[in-house]
Scaffold this motif. Sequence first.
Motif, PDB file in Angstrom:
ATOM      1  N   ASP A   1      -3.132   6.368 100.197  1.00 15.10           N
ATOM      2  CA  ASP A   1      -1.759   5.912  99.948  1.00 15.10           C
ATOM      3  C   ASP A   1      -1.012   6.820  98.974  1.00 15.10           C
ATOM      4  OD1 ASP A   1      -3.534   5.003  97.935  1.00 15.10           O
ATOM      5  OD2 ASP A   1      -2.109   3.475  97.306  1.00 15.10           O
ATOM      6  N   LYS A   2      -1.710   7.773  98.382  1.00 13.80           N
ATOM      7  CA  LYS A   2      -1.099   8.694  97.419  1.00 13.80           C
ATOM      8  C   LYS A   2      -1.207  10.144  97.891  1.00 13.80           C
ATOM      9  CE  LYS A   2      -0.734   5.593  93.839  1.00 13.80           C
ATOM     10  NZ  LYS A   2      -1.256   4.408  94.360  1.00 13.80           N
ATOM     11  N   ALA A   3      -1.374  10.346  99.194  1.00  6.70           N
ATOM     12  CA  ALA A   3      -1.570  11.673  99.774  1.00  6.70           C
ATOM     13  C   ALA A   3      -0.333  12.545  99.591  1.00  6.70           C
ATOM     14  CB  ALA A   3      -1.907  11.537 101.259  1.00  6.70           C
ATOM     15  N   PRO A   4      -0.553  13.859  99.504  1.00  7.68           N
ATOM     16  CA  PRO A   4      -1.845  14.554  99.483  1.00  7.68           C
ATOM     17  C   PRO A   4      -2.468  14.501  98.087  1.00  7.68           C
ATOM     18  CG  PRO A   4      -0.087  16.156  99.358  1.00  7.68           C
ATOM     19  CD  PRO A   4       0.565  14.799  99.496  1.00  7.68           C
ATOM     20  N   VAL A   5      -3.787  14.502  98.081  1.00 10.01           N
ATOM     21  CA  VAL A   5      -4.516  14.405  96.820  1.00 10.01           C
ATOM     22  C   VAL A   5      -5.547  15.527  96.709  1.00 10.01           C
ATOM     23  CG1 VAL A   5      -4.207  11.906  96.638  1.00 10.01           C
ATOM     24  CG2 VAL A   5      -6.248  12.797  97.726  1.00 10.01           C
ATOM     25  N   LEU A   6      -5.911  15.794  95.475  1.00 10.62           N
ATOM     26  CA  LEU A   6      -7.002  16.715  95.200  1.00 10.62           C
ATOM     27  C   LEU A   6      -7.636  16.294  93.891  1.00 10.62           C
ATOM     28  CD1 LEU A   6      -6.188  18.980  92.786  1.00 10.62           C
ATOM     29  CD2 LEU A   6      -4.758  19.827  94.622  1.00 10.62           C
ATOM     30  N   MET A   7      -8.834  16.788  93.688  1.00  5.38           N
ATOM     31  CA  MET A   7      -9.483  16.589  92.394  1.00  5.38           C
ATOM     32  C   MET A   7      -9.614  17.942  91.729  1.00  5.38           C
ATOM     33  SD  MET A   7     -12.407  13.664  92.739  1.00  5.38           S
ATOM     34  CE  MET A   7     -12.655  13.641  90.968  1.00  5.38           C
ATOM     35  N   LEU A   8      -9.277  17.982  90.456  1.00  3.33           N
ATOM     36  CA  LEU A   8      -9.474  19.164  89.637  1.00  3.33           C
ATOM     37  C   LEU A   8     -10.528  18.775  88.612  1.00  3.33           C
ATOM     38  CD1 LEU A   8      -8.721  22.028  88.840  1.00  3.33           C
ATOM     39  CD2 LEU A   8      -6.885  21.081  87.430  1.00  3.33           C
ATOM     40  N   GLY A   9     -11.751  19.214  88.874  1.00  2.52           N
ATOM     41  CA  GLY A   9     -12.873  18.744  88.062  1.00  2.52           C
ATOM     42  C   GLY A   9     -13.073  17.268  88.330  1.00  2.52           C
ATOM     43  N   ASP A  10     -12.958  16.442  87.298  1.00  2.00           N
ATOM     44  CA  ASP A  10     -13.145  14.996  87.438  1.00  2.00           C
ATOM     45  C   ASP A  10     -11.825  14.236  87.513  1.00  2.00           C
ATOM     46  OD1 ASP A  10     -15.903  15.286  87.314  1.00  2.00           O
ATOM     47  OD2 ASP A  10     -15.969  15.053  85.141  1.00  2.00           O
ATOM     48  N   VAL A  11     -10.715  14.955  87.584  1.00  2.66           N
ATOM     49  CA  VAL A  11      -9.399  14.318  87.549  1.00  2.66           C
ATOM     50  C   VAL A  11      -8.783  14.281  88.943  1.00  2.66           C
ATOM     51  CG1 VAL A  11      -7.073  14.439  86.572  1.00  2.66           C
ATOM     52  CG2 VAL A  11      -9.048  15.125  85.189  1.00  2.66           C
ATOM     53  N   LEU A  12      -8.433  13.083  89.395  1.00  4.57           N
ATOM     54  CA  LEU A  12      -7.766  12.902  90.678  1.00  4.57           C
ATOM     55  C   LEU A  12      -6.268  13.120  90.498  1.00  4.57           C
ATOM     56  CD1 LEU A  12      -7.953  12.019  93.692  1.00  4.57           C
ATOM     57  CD2 LEU A  12      -7.487   9.694  92.881  1.00  4.57           C
ATOM     58  N   LEU A  13      -5.708  14.023  91.267  1.00  4.14           N
ATOM     59  CA  LEU A  13      -4.271  14.293  91.243  1.00  4.14           C
ATOM     60  C   LEU A  13      -3.673  13.750  92.532  1.00  4.14           C
ATOM     61  CD1 LEU A  13      -4.420  17.961  89.911  1.00  4.14           C
ATOM     62  CD2 LEU A  13      -4.032  15.867  88.607  1.00  4.14           C
ATOM     63  N   GLU A  14      -2.663  12.900  92.405  1.00  3.35           N
ATOM     64  CA  GLU A  14      -2.070  12.209  93.550  1.00  3.35           C
ATOM     65  C   GLU A  14      -0.673  12.741  93.824  1.00  3.35           C
ATOM     66  OE1 GLU A  14      -2.223   8.347  91.773  1.00  3.35           O
ATOM     67  OE2 GLU A  14      -4.239   7.954  92.540  1.00  3.35           O
ATOM     68  N   ASN A  15      -0.212  12.561  95.092  1.00  5.27           N
ATOM     69  CA  ASN A  15       1.127  12.993  95.490  1.00  5.27           C
ATOM     70  C   ASN A  15       1.407  14.420  95.011  1.00  5.27           C
ATOM     71  OD1 ASN A  15       1.920  10.392  96.643  1.00  5.27           O
ATOM     72  ND2 ASN A  15       1.906   9.677  94.525  1.00  5.27           N
ATOM     73  N   VAL A  16       0.477  15.312  95.288  1.00  7.21           N
ATOM     74  CA  VAL A  16       0.566  16.681  94.786  1.00  7.21           C
ATOM     75  C   VAL A  16       1.710  17.417  95.472  1.00  7.21           C
ATOM     76  CG1 VAL A  16      -0.655  18.859  94.471  1.00  7.21           C
ATOM     77  CG2 VAL A  16      -1.907  16.696  94.297  1.00  7.21           C
ATOM     78  N   ASN A  17       2.562  18.009  94.649  1.00  9.08           N
ATOM     79  CA  ASN A  17       3.711  18.762  95.124  1.00  9.08           C
ATOM     80  C   ASN A  17       3.313  20.226  95.317  1.00  9.08           C
ATOM     81  OD1 ASN A  17       6.084  20.212  95.404  1.00  9.08           O
ATOM     82  ND2 ASN A  17       7.141  19.171  93.732  1.00  9.08           N
ATOM     83  N   PRO A  18       3.396  20.759  96.539  1.00  9.16           N
ATOM     84  CA  PRO A  18       3.007  22.160  96.764  1.00  9.16           C
ATOM     85  C   PRO A  18       3.776  23.143  95.891  1.00  9.16           C
ATOM     86  CG  PRO A  18       3.314  21.036  98.855  1.00  9.16           C
ATOM     87  CD  PRO A  18       3.794  20.097  97.783  1.00  9.16           C
ATOM     88  N   ALA A  19       5.041  22.871  95.629  1.00 12.32           N
ATOM     89  CA  ALA A  19       5.858  23.797  94.842  1.00 12.32           C
ATOM     90  C   ALA A  19       5.347  23.942  93.419  1.00 12.32           C
ATOM     91  CB  ALA A  19       7.320  23.340  94.830  1.00 12.32           C
ATOM     92  N   GLY A  20       4.761  22.915  92.871  1.00 16.12           N
ATOM     93  CA  GLY A  20       4.280  22.964  91.495  1.00 16.12           C
ATOM     94  C   GLY A  20       2.774  23.036  91.372  1.00 16.12           C
ATOM     95  N   LEU A  21       2.089  23.322  92.475  1.00 17.36           N
ATOM     96  CA  LEU A  21       0.629  23.279  92.457  1.00 17.36           C
ATOM     97  C   LEU A  21       0.016  24.230  91.438  1.00 17.36           C
ATOM     98  CD1 LEU A  21      -2.038  22.200  93.553  1.00 17.36           C
ATOM     99  CD2 LEU A  21      -1.909  23.943  95.346  1.00 17.36           C
ATOM    100  N   MET A  22       0.473  25.468  91.385  1.00 15.95           N
ATOM    101  CA  MET A  22      -0.146  26.424  90.464  1.00 15.95           C
ATOM    102  C   MET A  22       0.057  25.994  89.018  1.00 15.95           C
ATOM    103  SD  MET A  22      -1.810  28.565  92.249  1.00 15.95           S
ATOM    104  CE  MET A  22      -2.065  27.284  93.460  1.00 15.95           C
ATOM    105  N   ALA A  23       1.232  25.470  88.701  1.00 17.52           N
ATOM    106  CA  ALA A  23       1.478  24.972  87.342  1.00 17.52           C
ATOM    107  C   ALA A  23       0.579  23.775  87.053  1.00 17.52           C
ATOM    108  CB  ALA A  23       2.940  24.601  87.161  1.00 17.52           C
ATOM    109  N   THR A  24       0.414  22.911  88.048  1.00 20.15           N
ATOM    110  CA  THR A  24      -0.453  21.737  87.898  1.00 20.15           C
ATOM    111  C   THR A  24      -1.898  22.161  87.619  1.00 20.15           C
ATOM    112  OG1 THR A  24       0.927  20.414  89.362  1.00 20.15           O
ATOM    113  CG2 THR A  24      -1.332  19.663  89.052  1.00 20.15           C
ATOM    114  N   LEU A  25      -2.338  23.210  88.310  1.00 19.19           N
ATOM    115  CA  LEU A  25      -3.702  23.695  88.131  1.00 19.19           C
ATOM    116  C   LEU A  25      -3.865  24.471  86.826  1.00 19.19           C
ATOM    117  CD1 LEU A  25      -4.539  24.963  91.734  1.00 19.19           C
ATOM    118  CD2 LEU A  25      -5.154  22.765  90.690  1.00 19.19           C
ATOM    119  N   GLY A  26      -2.764  24.862  86.241  1.00 17.65           N
ATOM    120  CA  GLY A  26      -2.842  25.657  85.026  1.00 17.65           C
ATOM    121  C   GLY A  26      -3.126  27.113  85.321  1.00 17.65           C
ATOM    122  N   ALA A  27      -2.858  27.526  86.564  1.00 18.92           N
ATOM    123  CA  ALA A  27      -3.105  28.922  86.968  1.00 18.92           C
ATOM    124  C   ALA A  27      -1.938  29.787  86.529  1.00 18.92           C
ATOM    125  CB  ALA A  27      -3.284  29.006  88.478  1.00 18.92           C
ATOM    126  N   SER A  28      -2.257  30.978  86.105  1.00 12.23           N
ATOM    127  CA  SER A  28      -1.213  31.909  85.691  1.00 12.23           C
ATOM    128  C   SER A  28      -0.945  32.923  86.787  1.00 12.23           C
ATOM    129  CB  SER A  28      -1.628  32.626  84.409  1.00 12.23           C
ATOM    130  OG  SER A  28      -2.833  33.344  84.642  1.00 12.23           O
TER     131      SER A  28
END
Length: 164
Positions: A132-159
């Motif tokens: 119900d919160k798709a798309p989702v991913l887990m980063l380590g042990d943290v579930l991220l819901e309603n992930v926005n593709p435009a902000g994915l790299m910022a969400t991941l903390g990638a530079s």
Amino acid sequence: MSELIPALSADELAAIDAEIAHAPYRDAVAVDALKIVQRHRGWVSDESLKAIARHLTMSADELEGVATFYNLIYRHPVGEKVILLCNSVSCWIKGCETLRARCREGLGIDYGQTTADKRYTLLPVTCLGACDKAPVLMLGDVLLENVNPAGLMATLGASGEEGT
């Protein structure tokens, strides 16, 4: 018996033995033993798997069957942060392939790969139980819901990713 198993550290053996003390039989702690070794090493090597199997008095093939059944037991080295990208029907409909493409672009990796700096590994997972919160991913042990593709790299903390 621990002196016969050089592939496992004293801390790993102590933690496994603590689990065995609460189990009806040794091989009942197979998953726990795999998780203990993975927690210490980041993944479970063939040598470690064989040592765990010997300690639990089970065959390496039996333990390999357990290890490969669970997608959170890593049988190959992984990055510091594992990204589990859900590719279930719900997440597929809501854009998980776009998230995968963003990982290819921003991190330079696809499923089963690790970044050159060993920071991230991207793995597919069939379901994370948050349809119900798709798309989702887990980063380590943290579930991220309603992930926005435009902000994915910022969400991941990638530079190194512009425009996210």
